[in-house]
Design an enzyme around this catalytic site. Sequence first.
Site, PDB file in Angstrom:
ATOM      1  N   HIS A 197       0.831  -1.202   0.000  1.00  0.00           N
ATOM      2  CA  HIS A 197       0.000   0.000   0.000  1.00  0.00           C
ATOM      3  C   HIS A 197       0.869   1.257   0.000  1.00  0.00           C
ATOM      4  O   HIS A 197       0.532   2.252  -0.636  1.00  0.00           O
ATOM      5  CB  HIS A 197      -0.914   0.010   1.225  1.00  0.00           C
ATOM      6  CG  HIS A 197      -2.180  -0.772   1.029  1.00  0.00           C
ATOM      7  ND1 HIS A 197      -3.215  -0.322   0.241  1.00  0.00           N
ATOM      8  CD2 HIS A 197      -2.568  -1.975   1.506  1.00  0.00           C
ATOM      9  CE1 HIS A 197      -4.194  -1.207   0.252  1.00  0.00           C
ATOM     10  NE2 HIS A 197      -3.834  -2.219   1.009  1.00  0.00           N
ATOM     11  N   GLU A 255     -14.150 -10.284  -8.737  1.00  0.00           N
ATOM     12  CA  GLU A 255     -12.960 -10.216  -7.888  1.00  0.00           C
ATOM     13  C   GLU A 255     -12.799 -11.473  -7.044  1.00  0.00           C
ATOM     14  O   GLU A 255     -11.811 -11.628  -6.327  1.00  0.00           O
ATOM     15  CB  GLU A 255     -13.026  -8.978  -6.984  1.00  0.00           C
ATOM     16  CG  GLU A 255     -14.330  -8.845  -6.224  1.00  0.00           C
ATOM     17  CD  GLU A 255     -14.496  -7.476  -5.589  1.00  0.00           C
ATOM     18  OE1 GLU A 255     -13.487  -6.803  -5.317  1.00  0.00           O
ATOM     19  OE2 GLU A 255     -15.657  -7.074  -5.350  1.00  0.00           O
ATOM     20  N   ASN A 307      -7.166  -6.336  -7.811  1.00  0.00           N
ATOM     21  CA  ASN A 307      -6.467  -6.412  -6.519  1.00  0.00           C
ATOM     22  C   ASN A 307      -6.897  -7.646  -5.735  1.00  0.00           C
ATOM     23  O   ASN A 307      -6.072  -8.456  -5.299  1.00  0.00           O
ATOM     24  CB  ASN A 307      -6.739  -5.157  -5.681  1.00  0.00           C
ATOM     25  CG  ASN A 307      -6.203  -3.897  -6.346  1.00  0.00           C
ATOM     26  OD1 ASN A 307      -5.529  -3.964  -7.356  1.00  0.00           O
ATOM     27  ND2 ASN A 307      -6.522  -2.763  -5.777  1.00  0.00           N
ATOM     28  N   ASP A 308      -8.210  -7.792  -5.532  1.00  0.00           N
ATOM     29  CA  ASP A 308      -8.704  -8.950  -4.787  1.00  0.00           C
ATOM     30  C   ASP A 308      -8.623 -10.222  -5.609  1.00  0.00           C
ATOM     31  O   ASP A 308      -8.325 -11.294  -5.073  1.00  0.00           O
ATOM     32  CB  ASP A 308     -10.150  -8.714  -4.336  1.00  0.00           C
ATOM     33  CG  ASP A 308     -10.224  -7.938  -3.028  1.00  0.00           C
ATOM     34  OD1 ASP A 308      -9.225  -7.940  -2.284  1.00  0.00           O
ATOM     35  OD2 ASP A 308     -11.264  -7.316  -2.752  1.00  0.00           O
ATOM     36  N   ARG A 313      -1.342  -9.051  -0.674  1.00  0.00           N
ATOM     37  CA  ARG A 313      -0.384  -8.126  -1.281  1.00  0.00           C
ATOM     38  C   ARG A 313       0.360  -7.290  -0.254  1.00  0.00           C
ATOM     39  O   ARG A 313       1.375  -6.671  -0.570  1.00  0.00           O
ATOM     40  CB  ARG A 313      -1.093  -7.206  -2.281  1.00  0.00           C
ATOM     41  CG  ARG A 313      -2.087  -6.244  -1.670  1.00  0.00           C
ATOM     42  CD  ARG A 313      -2.571  -5.268  -2.717  1.00  0.00           C
ATOM     43  NE  ARG A 313      -3.600  -4.387  -2.192  1.00  0.00           N
ATOM     44  CZ  ARG A 313      -3.934  -3.247  -2.760  1.00  0.00           C
ATOM     45  NH1 ARG A 313      -3.342  -2.859  -3.849  1.00  0.00           N
ATOM     46  NH2 ARG A 313      -4.876  -2.500  -2.240  1.00  0.00           N
ATOM     47  N   CYS A 336     -10.737  -2.433 -13.012  1.00  0.00           N
ATOM     48  CA  CYS A 336     -10.718  -1.254 -12.133  1.00  0.00           C
ATOM     49  C   CYS A 336      -9.686  -1.358 -11.015  1.00  0.00           C
ATOM     50  O   CYS A 336      -9.622  -0.483 -10.160  1.00  0.00           O
ATOM     51  CB  CYS A 336     -12.108  -1.015 -11.536  1.00  0.00           C
ATOM     52  SG  CYS A 336     -12.689  -2.343 -10.468  1.00  0.00           S
TER      53      CYS A 336
END
Length: 574
Positions: free
Chosen positions: A190, A433, A456-457, A467, A504
């Site tokens: 992050h 996701e 991401n997921d 992550r 996205c």
Amino acid sequence: MRQEFKGIGASRGSALGRARVRLPHVLEVAEEHIPEAKVEAERARLQRAIDTVRAEMHALRQRLHGALAHEIGEFLDLHALLLDDPELLQGLDSLIRTGRYTADYALRLQRDRIAAVFAGMDDAYLRSRIDDIDQVVGRIHAALHNRKEGAEGVAGEILITDNVAPAELAQLQAQGVVAVITAAGSLLSHSAILARSLHLPLIVGVPGALLRINDGDALVVDGGSGLVVVEPGPADLRSHRTREREYIRERKELHRLRREPTRTIDAVDINLYANAESREDVAEAHALGATGIGLYRTEFLFLQRNELPDEEEQFRAYRDVVLGMSGRPVTIRTLDLGADKADRTGLALRDEPNPALGLRGVRLSLARRPLLETQLRALLRASGYGPLRVLVPMVTSREEIREVRSQLKRIARELRIQGHEIAEHVPLGAMIEVPAAALALPSFIGSVDFLSIGTNDLVQYLLAADRNNEALAHLYTPLHPAVLRLLRDVIRLSRLRQKPIAVCGEMAGDPLYAPLLLALGLTEFSLHPNTLLEVRRVIRECDLAALRKHLPLLMRARDRVGIEAWVKSHCPDQ
């Protein structure tokens, strides 16, 4: 004397400044007892310190908006929860009352107790959460002595530290820190993602930096290559000035692309939507020429408050987003909030063992029907002011999307009877996701109007690799053959069934991955405004037909190395 260090470039940019070394936080407090007569005063002193830290974090949360609120907010929320953790607070209170320890020493003892519990856990990610405990304890200890803890810098400095929390980065940049170097850290953390969003040079994984760089040393940092030069010579300074000029020229060129179409060399138009969370994000997306809003997060309305937002408050917020885009389509995602982050609103489940795999997204909405109904009413009412689409997160099965569809139709009928002006048709989409949704898509694609892939997921669930866990950084990557095959299959099916589909997640906002996604058949990206122009530039240099011609070679790659080689050979120079 000149020295060179090599790390991993996590955020591009060149910086020249003075070194400021921040050693890892260790709470060294001598054992000290207090007389019984001072116990209550010491307990009160500790409570004042905790209240001070709580107020500081709340004030920081209030100052954040848009991407910062999304990226930093979850860490501040976690630290706020730790401040209210009964185990921490009751343990501290008991140590002062029963052991008659000073608040400082009680803080150290309780920190060590909790750290021992975390250290004994099998899960590497949970073991790493001791960093959050240390940051909270460090803040409390600083407040006990009326000093600041955490992000602290001076203009022109380059911070060298073991690691940096996302919540610190915005503060450091505001204080004038020009770059950050860490001994640990991951390219996909992050902190790294946020540093790129802030355009703050960041180099991670620099071995020996804490031991061999001294306070006050002059440094040149190249966030692109990961090179750190201590006491740079004339050639190093010339290279730094050249990189700076190139960066300024690049930003000017990008600025000229604000009004240019996102069109490939072979004249294919690509849609670039923006992810947003605030009015500022929406305004920036509009100014950059985004096709529309591809993902508007609604969680900010629910976080850091003691009650749920009512229909009127939500309606005004969604209406303003629609009006802000002046007729361009707006996709608003229903609540994607884990119950672990909604404690004050009454949505939380106590003792949910794994919130990431728990009652979140559409699961929470369907479990709290009044919550879903209020949000859908507000969304439908906002649709009367311009094109609006509803996106459902964390979909796993056909039943979930059909239930939301049923609720949407029922509420639309009720609103029309009540005299509200709403759109004749409000498209309903599903986020892909969860791997199960991707694999089961043929069974429910007919129930949706559009799709959005949350990479991401999807990546972390598919690879079983968080992550944010540095120990798994080598595993968490979108450049895994299984990830690419799943993306190809989902995109191919959506195109076959003529369902619009976008990506996205962070993958969409990385210029390096744009040619890969185009080759897979993607024509819609949804990304943060900060990277929109960079992705537009890369797409304008791509030949779509040539990329898709080379797709078979990409899909034959057996490992990450082969995929990375394909990406490097097909991505225009950055």
